[in-house]
Enzyme design. Structure first.
Site, mmCIF file in Angstrom:
data_model
loop_
_atom_site.group_PDB
_atom_site.id
_atom_site.type_symbol
_atom_site.label_atom_id
_atom_site.label_comp_id
_atom_site.label_asym_id
_atom_site.label_seq_id
_atom_site.Cartn_x
_atom_site.Cartn_y
_atom_site.Cartn_z
ATOM 1 N N ASP A 169 0.824 -1.366 0.135
ATOM 2 C CA ASP A 169 0.160 -0.233 0.027
ATOM 3 C C ASP A 169 0.934 1.218 0.168
ATOM 4 O OD1 ASP A 169 -2.588 1.566 0.385
ATOM 5 O OD2 ASP A 169 -1.332 1.990 2.355
ATOM 6 N N SER A 191 -6.571 0.804 0.271
ATOM 7 C CA SER A 191 -5.607 1.166 0.825
ATOM 8 C C SER A 191 -5.823 1.200 2.438
ATOM 9 C CB SER A 191 -5.242 2.677 0.361
ATOM 10 O OG SER A 191 -4.264 3.372 1.094
ATOM 11 N N LYS A 195 -4.356 -1.556 5.726
ATOM 12 C CA LYS A 195 -3.559 -1.084 6.888
ATOM 13 C C LYS A 195 -4.362 -1.231 8.134
ATOM 14 C CE LYS A 195 -2.607 3.119 5.716
ATOM 15 N NZ LYS A 195 -3.041 3.278 4.276
#
Length: 431
Positions: A169, A191, A195
């Site tokens: 990412d 994205s 995370k």
């Protein structure tokens, strides 16, 4: 005799599929993200692919596959050994959005662990780490082991994410930033969620913003982004909900790092601007509901000092001096009301750009920020004002910055004869 491994797919074939509006298979996406991370797929090829995705979109299954592939590109964290339930929050960012600062210690004061991996600002949206680094001694970078210790002892950690989380990412985002493909819902959703899922939290609340100061300004598109991210979290086994919130005007009365910390402390003391308190309380209730405490009295924890006590412990656990004075700017300039009436407009984006030009933000990742720079608002839309009354104050260490900051906000505010209709801050809950 040496042999070169044969790749299972041809990048050009994948580009053609997306260029023609087709869907990539799960094995194709898994290979693509892995091959790009290890450098086999070139930047110019991935640029073509991301533009094709930007123009033609992705199916839900494709977005899920891309998210999982980016998670698999690096390490993941696991907090299941903690004695506390974990719940995290993510905001898509805006102008004056300092909510993480009072929110994390507020939720942690109820015995819930809040592992908040945050970032630095770029452009007009301020970064949470930049704000906290205005506190003397506070350190953003801590080890995973220290993070666990603080979560056990204090309950809340706000720190920098390590480079090992979803490295695909990081590489892809940098490419999107320079190829005009940032504002793409499949790419934004994968994205953010790659995370957040890699962080290992059990539950996640998203604050997805729309309006002038938001990442995506259109309300319908922001809602689609929120639903896409909620679906991704749910598919990955993370209990996920979202609040859709209005970022048409700046949040609170301050824009800038130390200024926003000061305002956060006012909220933690039971005061602060009504909109900042409202959103902090709404997100805290949502997080605590997901953590199994739907009846938690979050407003009482702000008013009786419990949240402030947790804040002090959280700051001190990362080397900060919670009692030290915050930095103040060397120079200020006040803008006053040219006539009496009601403040009817205060557009978020120009004020964010104005604060950025004063030194509160950065144009490049390596740029420094001024801790004390920013804009302090003295009135919000709907407030009655009188001629000569201060409307806002510019703060900076470099007076040469005032002119361009004033250019940024020119035409972004206005005074009328009647108060505008009240706006709703939290417009929808998405699950």
């Amino acid at each position: 005799m040496s042999t070169t491994a044969v790749e299972p797919f041809d990048t050009v074939d994948l580009i053609r599929v997306k260029r023609s509006g087709g869907a990539l298979s799960t094995p194709q996406i898994d290979w693509l993200i892995d091959a790009y991370t290890r450098g086999y797929v070139a930047d110019e090829q991935m640029s073509a692919l991301t533009m094709a995705i930007f123009l033609n979109g992705m199916e839900r299954r494709e977005i899920r596959d891309m998210t999982l592939a980016m998670i698999a590109s690096g390490e993941t964290m696991d907090f299941r050994s903690l004695s506390k339930t974990t719940v995290d929050k993510h905001s898509t960012g805006g102008v004056g959005d300092k909510i993480t600062l009072p929110l994390a210690p507020l939720v942690a004061s109820f015995g819930v662990a809040v592992p908040q991996l945050s970032g630095r600002g770029l452009g007009h949206t301020g970064g949470t780490l930049d704000k906290l680094e205005s506190i003397p001694g506070w350190q953003a970078s801590i080890s995973n082991e220290r993070m666990r210790e603080i979560l056990d002892e204090v309950g809340a950690v706000i720190c920098a994410a390590g480079s090992g989380l979803a490295p695909a990412d990081g590489k892809l985002y940098a490419l999107r930033d320079i190829t005009g493909t940032v504002e793409c819902i499949p790419l934004i959703a994968s994205s953010i969620m790659s995370k957040k899922i890699a962080e290992g939290t059990a539950a996640l609340v998203l604050d997805v913003k729309f309006g002038s100061g938001a990442f995506i300004q259109d309300r319908a598109q922001s809602r689609l982004l929120a639903q896409t991210m909620v679906d991704l979290g749910t598919d990955a086994g993370v209990t996920t909900t979202a609040l859709l919130t209005d970022m048409s005007v700046p949040l609170g009365l301050t824009i800038g790092n130390a200024l926003e910390v000061r305002e956060s402390l006012e909220v933690l003391s039971g005061g602060g601007p009504a909109d900042v308190r409202e959103l902090t309380v709404a997100l805290a209730r949502e997080m605590l509901t997901l953590a199994g405490q739907p009846d938690a009295d979050v407003e009482a924890a702000l008013d009786d000092g419990r949240a402030m006590d947790t804040w002090r412990r959280m700051i001190e656990a990362q080397g900060g001096d919670a009692s030290a004075p915050l930095p103040t700017a060397r120079e200020t300039q006040v803008v006053t009301a040219p006539r009496s009436g009601f403040l009817v407009e205060q557009e978020a984006l120009p004020f964010g750009i104005g604060a950025w030009r004063l030194g509160a933000g950065r144009a490049r990742k390596q740029d420094p920020v001024q801790a004390a720079a920013g804009i302090e608002l003295h009135a919000k839309p709907g407030d009655a004002v009188v001629e000569g009354q201060p409307l806002f104050t510019l703060h900076t260490d470099e007076p040469s910055r005032f002119a361009r900051a004033l250019e940024a906000v020119e035409g972004a505010w206005s005074i009328g004869n009647a108060a505008p209709a009240a706006r709703t801050l939290v417009v929808e809950r998405i699950s």
